[in-house]
Scaffold this active site. Structure first.
Site, mmCIF file in Angstrom:
data_model
loop_
_atom_site.group_PDB
_atom_site.id
_atom_site.type_symbol
_atom_site.label_atom_id
_atom_site.label_comp_id
_atom_site.label_asym_id
_atom_site.label_seq_id
_atom_site.Cartn_x
_atom_site.Cartn_y
_atom_site.Cartn_z
ATOM 1 N N ARG A 171 32.701 58.811 32.949
ATOM 2 C CA ARG A 171 31.793 59.954 32.989
ATOM 3 C C ARG A 171 31.681 60.651 31.634
ATOM 4 N NH1 ARG A 171 34.760 61.126 37.859
ATOM 5 N NH2 ARG A 171 35.864 62.802 36.778
ATOM 6 N N ARG A 175 28.320 59.723 21.766
ATOM 7 C CA ARG A 175 26.954 59.675 21.265
ATOM 8 C C ARG A 175 26.943 59.325 19.787
ATOM 9 N NH1 ARG A 175 25.471 65.336 24.144
ATOM 10 N NH2 ARG A 175 25.508 64.568 26.284
ATOM 11 N N ARG A 247 44.658 69.139 42.183
ATOM 12 C CA ARG A 247 45.103 69.919 41.044
ATOM 13 C C ARG A 247 44.542 71.336 41.192
ATOM 14 N NH1 ARG A 247 49.221 68.201 38.253
ATOM 15 N NH2 ARG A 247 48.441 69.016 36.259
ATOM 16 N N ARG A 277 42.446 74.608 27.923
ATOM 17 C CA ARG A 277 41.318 75.184 27.196
ATOM 18 C C ARG A 277 41.362 76.707 27.275
ATOM 19 N NH1 ARG A 277 36.034 73.809 31.082
ATOM 20 N NH2 ARG A 277 36.704 74.993 32.907
ATOM 21 N N GLU A 298 43.573 78.338 30.458
ATOM 22 C CA GLU A 298 43.654 77.590 31.712
ATOM 23 C C GLU A 298 44.821 76.616 31.670
ATOM 24 O OE1 GLU A 298 40.104 75.690 33.024
ATOM 25 O OE2 GLU A 298 38.842 77.475 32.723
ATOM 26 N N TYR A 346 34.858 65.392 44.300
ATOM 27 C CA TYR A 346 34.436 66.301 43.246
ATOM 28 C C TYR A 346 32.911 66.351 43.234
ATOM 29 C CZ TYR A 346 33.746 68.637 38.864
ATOM 30 O OH TYR A 346 33.341 69.549 37.918
ATOM 31 N N ASP A 348 29.432 68.461 41.687
ATOM 32 C CA ASP A 348 28.778 69.494 40.905
ATOM 33 C C ASP A 348 27.932 70.354 41.835
ATOM 34 O OD1 ASP A 348 29.801 68.856 38.394
ATOM 35 O OD2 ASP A 348 28.280 67.311 38.050
#
Length: 381
Positions: A171, A175, A247, A277, A298, A346, A348
């Site tokens: 995922r 680039r 998690r 992060r 986090e 999971y 979105d």
């Protein structure tokens, strides 16, 4: 019919609205004192910053119908997710792009040169990557893997990347241009006033009753024709076969004056930095101006009883237990399992909304036909 929706997040709000508009009675309950689930937002009392209470949620989709749907209930303003990463004493752009590659290796390569260079770095002896680590070594080679993926992944998942499936890394894009927009989707943005007012607007219908700070009790089933469950699948059965693995996140809040880190999300790839992060929330609403700033470090860890589950682990052991719970669920009547927790996947936000719209249409079609309502919005396996 009279529906009981357990959970006031996106799944039940969207389903409930569609069923209510079709003339059904809908009761939405949630054990928390707010709607919108984990995408709940609220204003910080001291700074006025719009805070994503359970971590940042950035809306991105290629589904034009879903984009139109959310914009019907609120105004979305343009927002591009541009993530930075601090690793090995430097700051880089993510996802890994041409700027990242050139900066990391001290080069000035063009796209075709960088592509060939990374292919030389990659471990081409790995023909069929099975683990996260094998996929990374085949994909970007050892140096970029060590800097951007290995330590972060160990902290995020609490295990070695050799134990994780290769699909997790598939995922993550690389680039060979200077595009540092984290997502590819056509439609990207943030709700001007946050997600909670949007969900409140979705739930604002004469056939919908919302009860907050109201935990589900099995006795409630007697007062309703059908239950829509968006809580943990194993929680519906009181974890009698064991607990599915998740998690969870711990947040360490701190404040500052001015601009503390210059971006919304700064990853920390080094293993010896304990947090994954830091998020600076006023940057998620760049159309606003605030002198004060609210930030969160986090920390990821294994989910324990009483914690908020965030990321389903879905490794071999969890999938075996999940299959047992699916069999148990399929013997139930009068209940449908939906959403991230109800289907142990999971999801979105745009996918959550799409599935909620589709399952509501399925409900209405079934009620106009044989009356058999599905057990799952989508199969968890």
């Amino acid at each position: 019919m009279d529906f009981l929706m357990v959970g006031a997040g996106l799944s039940c709000a969207v389903m409930g609205r569609k069923l209510a508009e079709a003339g059904h009675r809908v009761t939405v309950i949630d054990s928390r004192d707010h709607v919108a689930g984990n995408c709940h937002t609220e204003r910080d009392a001291d700074t006025g910053v719009l805070v994503h209470v359970y971590g940042p949620h950035i809306f991105h989709t290629d589904d034009e119908e879903v984009w139109d749907y959310v914009n019907h209930y609120t105004t979305f303003l343009p927002y591009k997710n541009r993530v930075k990463s601090t690793t090995q004493g430097q700051v880089f752009s993510l996802p890994v792009n041409l700027h990242t590659i050139n900066q990391f290796f001290g080069k000035t390569m063009r796209p075709d040169e960088a592509r060939a260079f990374i292919e030389d770095q990659a471990d081409t002896s790995i023909d069929d990557p099975q683990t996260f680590e094998e996929q990374a070594l085949r994909f970007v080679g050892p140096d970029l893997y060590e800097a951007f993926f290995k330590g972060y992944t160990e902290k995020q998942w609490g295990c070695s990347p050799t134990e994780l499936p290769a699909s997790i890394l598939k995922r993550l894009p690389v680039r060979f241009n200077y595009d540092d927009n984290y997502f590819f989707h056509r439609f990207q943005g943030m709700p001007e006033d946050g997600y909670t007012p949007m969900v409140e607007a979705i739930l604002d219908h004469r056939n919908i009753t919302v009860s907050l700070s109201t935990p589900y009790e099995p006795s409630m089933r007697a007062d309703h024709d059908h239950v829509v469950w968006s809580g943990p699948l194993d929680g519906y059965f009181d974890y009698d076969l064991g607990r599915l693995g998740y998690r969870t996140l711990d947040f360490e809040r701190f404040t500052a004056t001015g601009d503390w880190q210059g971006c919304a999300v700064m990853n920390y790839g080094d293993r010896d930095v304990p947090f994954t992060r830091i998020t600076e929330h006023k940057h998620f609403a760049p159309w606003e101006e605030h002198e004060g700033s609210v930030l969160y470090r986090e920390y990821s860890r294994a989910c324990e009883p009483g914690d908020i589950p965030y990321y389903p682990i879905r490794m071999v052991e969890e999938k075996a237990l999940l299959a047992d719970y699916i069999q148990k669920a399929e013997r139930e009547t009068g209940v449908t399992f939906v959403g991230r927790l109800g289907t142990y996947r999971y999801l979105d936000m745009d996918v959550t909304i799409r599935e909620a719209l589709d399952i509501a249409d399925g409900f209405l079609a079934a009620l106009g036909g044989d009356g058999r309502l599905p057990i799952f919005a989508k199969s968890p396996l």
